[in-house]
Design an enzyme around this catalytic site. Sequence first.
Site, PDB file in Angstrom:
ATOM      1  N   CYS A 192       4.086  -4.754   6.334  1.00  0.00           N
ATOM      2  CA  CYS A 192       3.590  -4.478   4.988  1.00  0.00           C
ATOM      3  C   CYS A 192       4.696  -3.918   4.096  1.00  0.00           C
ATOM      4  O   CYS A 192       5.778  -3.582   4.566  1.00  0.00           O
ATOM      5  CB  CYS A 192       2.431  -3.483   5.044  1.00  0.00           C
ATOM      6  SG  CYS A 192       0.886  -4.170   5.669  1.00  0.00           S
TER       7      CYS A 192
ATOM      8  N   HIS B 287       0.843  -1.198   0.000  1.00  0.00           N
ATOM      9  CA  HIS B 287       0.000   0.000   0.000  1.00  0.00           C
ATOM     10  C   HIS B 287       0.874   1.243   0.000  1.00  0.00           C
ATOM     11  O   HIS B 287       2.086   1.180   0.256  1.00  0.00           O
ATOM     12  CB  HIS B 287      -0.933   0.016   1.216  1.00  0.00           C
ATOM     13  CG  HIS B 287      -0.214   0.014   2.536  1.00  0.00           C
ATOM     14  ND1 HIS B 287       0.266   1.156   3.134  1.00  0.00           N
ATOM     15  CD2 HIS B 287       0.104  -1.010   3.370  1.00  0.00           C
ATOM     16  CE1 HIS B 287       0.844   0.856   4.279  1.00  0.00           C
ATOM     17  NE2 HIS B 287       0.769  -0.456   4.459  1.00  0.00           N
TER      18      HIS B 287
END
Length: 323
Positions: A133, A120
């Site tokens: 992440c 992301h």
Amino acid sequence: MKLLKPLFLAAMAAAVAGGLSSCATSTQTRLAPGQYEWHPERSPSGPVLMVVSIDDQMAYVYRNGVQIARSTVSTGREGKETPTGVFTILQRKVDHESNVYKGAKMPYMQRLTWTGIAMHAGELPGYPASGGCIRLPYAFSEKVYGVLRNGSTVAITKKGTIPSYSKKPANILMASKARQSSNKAIPDPQGRVIWEPGKSRSGPYSVLLSYADRTAYVWRNGVKIGQSPMGIAPGSNPPEGVFMKLEGGSGPTSWSVLSLNGGKVTGDPAGSISNNISFPAEFTSKTRGILTPGTILLATRESSNASTMSKRDFGIIQPEAKQ
């Protein structure tokens, strides 16, 4: 399909990461944190593979085996490391808020595991800083969101890696009788073919060839739908690797290859597999057509039975059950 025993997983991660690192990644201009390059015109169509290098803090995007983009990233910090492995995108959302860190915005989220690992947009300080992440520059995250989809493949390695590709088309899942023109005496596969497509009727296929088991396993959308014995030519040494089927227009297609043996990919690895293994005609008939562009096939010398599976280290195309 989380593979396999930890010793193999560590070797596999190192091999995939290092086996091809002498290629173009070492010759490209270094990017500053937050910078990226985007050249989709280099390859307008075909299946997309994204490779993330943790040590280099870089991501590379390949379409039909050609690099079309690269970008700086920020992966997991110490104690919250990003897992290495080969994953499929499970879920995508333009505007997403973290389920783990309440209130944390995750624009252009593309989920890799149901346990909290995703790609992301986010801050890129130039070093690993996330909770696991993969953070991307905002503009790059928007662009890559546009070329990936649910089921697209993302390989996360330690060191920089770049796929090679097999120039000669090869029909890997062929029956024994189809080998008659070869000089190799491949024994007939011994065992029962299992084919249960009703367990998963949609989504991407992935195939595991375990030379140790002398068995092929077929998954669809993370659910095992079939398996078959396979014959291996005596004295042969079919290669290991992560293979992705590429587009070939109206003609036969070739394969993109990530090495598993730590050496440079040379020759025709897909053809070597095709020439040295065979399957029952029943399996060939049932799997006809599943090796479409974008299909992932993993070939390994390791076993994949209940006693050697692992939930740690290097993950291979295994979405866990959705939480």
